[in-house]
Design a protein around this motif. Sequence first.
Motif, short mmCIF file in Angstrom:
data_model
loop_
_atom_site.label_atom_id
_atom_site.label_comp_id
_atom_site.label_asym_id
_atom_site.label_seq_id
_atom_site.Cartn_x
_atom_site.Cartn_y
_atom_site.Cartn_z
N CYS A 382 0.83 -1.21 0.00
CA CYS A 382 0.00 0.00 0.00
C CYS A 382 0.86 1.26 0.00
O CYS A 382 0.52 2.26 -0.64
CB CYS A 382 -0.95 -0.01 1.20
SG CYS A 382 -2.29 -1.22 1.05
N ARG A 408 -6.98 -1.71 -7.90
CA ARG A 408 -8.33 -1.93 -7.35
C ARG A 408 -8.64 -3.42 -7.28
O ARG A 408 -9.19 -3.92 -6.28
CB ARG A 408 -9.35 -1.22 -8.23
CG ARG A 408 -9.45 0.27 -7.97
CD ARG A 408 -10.39 0.91 -8.97
NE ARG A 408 -10.94 2.17 -8.47
CZ ARG A 408 -11.47 3.09 -9.24
NH1 ARG A 408 -11.53 2.91 -10.55
NH2 ARG A 408 -11.96 4.20 -8.72
N ARG A 412 -9.13 -5.51 -3.66
CA ARG A 412 -10.52 -5.75 -3.31
C ARG A 412 -10.68 -6.77 -2.17
O ARG A 412 -11.51 -6.57 -1.27
CB ARG A 412 -11.29 -6.20 -4.56
CG ARG A 412 -12.81 -6.15 -4.39
CD ARG A 412 -13.51 -6.30 -5.73
NE ARG A 412 -13.29 -5.13 -6.57
CZ ARG A 412 -12.73 -5.16 -7.79
NH1 ARG A 412 -12.35 -6.32 -8.30
NH2 ARG A 412 -12.58 -4.06 -8.49
N HIS A 415 -10.32 -5.03 1.37
CA HIS A 415 -11.01 -3.76 1.58
C HIS A 415 -11.39 -3.51 3.04
O HIS A 415 -11.61 -2.37 3.45
CB HIS A 415 -12.29 -3.72 0.72
CG HIS A 415 -13.36 -4.65 1.17
ND1 HIS A 415 -13.37 -6.00 0.84
CD2 HIS A 415 -14.45 -4.44 1.96
CE1 HIS A 415 -14.42 -6.57 1.39
NE2 HIS A 415 -15.10 -5.67 2.07
N SER A 416 -11.44 -4.58 3.84
CA SER A 416 -11.83 -4.41 5.24
C SER A 416 -10.66 -4.07 6.15
O SER A 416 -10.86 -3.71 7.31
CB SER A 416 -12.51 -5.69 5.75
OG SER A 416 -11.62 -6.80 5.69
N GLY A 420 -5.89 -1.29 3.32
CA GLY A 420 -6.63 -1.45 2.08
C GLY A 420 -7.74 -0.44 1.93
O GLY A 420 -7.94 0.14 0.85
N ARG A 421 -8.48 -0.22 2.99
CA ARG A 421 -9.59 0.73 2.96
C ARG A 421 -9.09 2.14 2.68
O ARG A 421 -9.67 2.88 1.87
CB ARG A 421 -10.36 0.68 4.29
CG ARG A 421 -11.61 1.54 4.32
CD ARG A 421 -12.46 1.22 5.56
NE ARG A 421 -11.71 1.38 6.80
CZ ARG A 421 -11.31 0.36 7.57
NH1 ARG A 421 -11.57 -0.88 7.22
NH2 ARG A 421 -10.64 0.60 8.69
N LEU A 424 -7.89 2.33 -1.09
CA LEU A 424 -9.01 2.30 -2.02
C LEU A 424 -9.80 3.61 -1.98
O LEU A 424 -10.28 4.09 -3.02
CB LEU A 424 -9.92 1.12 -1.72
CG LEU A 424 -9.36 -0.25 -2.11
CD1 LEU A 424 -10.22 -1.37 -1.54
CD2 LEU A 424 -9.26 -0.38 -3.62
#
Length: 434
Positions: A382, A408, A412, A415-416, A420-421, A424
Amino acid sequence: MAPRHPNARLRALAQEAGWSGAALARAVNRAGAEIGLTLRYDRTSVAHWMGGTRPLAAVAAVVAETLARQLGRPLHLADVGFAPAPTASDEGPTPRTALHDLTELDTVQPRTRPYRLAAPTPVSLSAPGSAHGTTGAATERVTVSHTRAAQDMLRTFTTVDSAFGGGHSRAALTGFLRSSVAGWLAAPAAPKARRELLLVSSALACLAGSMCFDEHRQGVAQGYYQAATLLAAEADDPTGQAAALRGLSVQAQALGHREHALELAEAASALRTRLPTWLAAAVTGQLAVAAAARGERRRALTVLQRSAELLGRSEGAGDYHRAAHEDHESEVLSALGDRAGAVAALRRSLQLRPPEERRTRAVGAARLGELLLDGGALEQACTAWHAFLDDYPLLRSARADRAVRTLRSRLRPFHSTAAGRGLLGRVQQVCVQA
């Protein structure tokens, strides 16, 4: 409505290739994706073609190229039953007409030219014949002023491409080639002035190829690179030809044509004794990448070391420097399965990358994110992708756009997580502002 007649030629070629209708459709879909066409043909579509229905012109060209690859020989639209037989002028364009035709194609219908794997690539330094006077329309005599203007434009376009991507200035460069350079190549000139014009024209065509490659206009990019080799050949210039062959090899590698990429890299490397040291190092580095992709471990590592030695003897001129070599090392090690080594080399490359090379730095940072995520290092990945997003808003580059889509997709499943969140969310914000 005129009656349709069965396409016996297409049916015979598919049988010769050993393909069912479904297999041909899948191959056409894959080849179309190379030039940005999203195709979803199946065996029913092929049955319609064999029954006499003609696909769109862009698709017909892809069908011909797909069969040419499988059969190992060039095929025209007429050969697959989709068009009248080609004229003699379709077979072997001179440097001037190739450049003219390609600039027109890039302006009018850039997506209809497929990437041609079966087409011969000019690699000989024997001159293919003068382009002088091919149109008869130009009467202005070429002088040193014309060459200097072209050289100034080359410097400007090179700077913009490196900093902002091919999408910002591709149309301007191809317009300059079409409106000015093509005419100058057809005009009378003294031998020295003509050779200087050929040299800079080859470099401009090569840069246009690079810009089109960056924009995923693969068939047109290939054509520009090939025009550059022809122009360099007429000037008896190994430097221009090696640069274009290197570009062709990089493109073939990116499209997954590994054997073709290796052949092109070998052709460029064969000229290395006639090249400036920095360019000899560059083509040798690309040869290492192509060899590694083919699984030739010992050869790849040996050639990579030779590239490093050549770079060490160069005087720092040209566009191949330590950061570029570290990038080659990362590609070689990644292809050979050494992810940790590839990550380390790519980190060094990004640290050494000159600030003006924004597009290459951004694409490299995105690739670093993928490598790190492959190794399970989510937070480090990230961080690398955040560095990519720092540069992305200033770029107009299809390669960078694809990197965003890959980011993306890869993130995916995460995402949690906080990392990642957050990333994104930033991607969404950057894309909305773009």
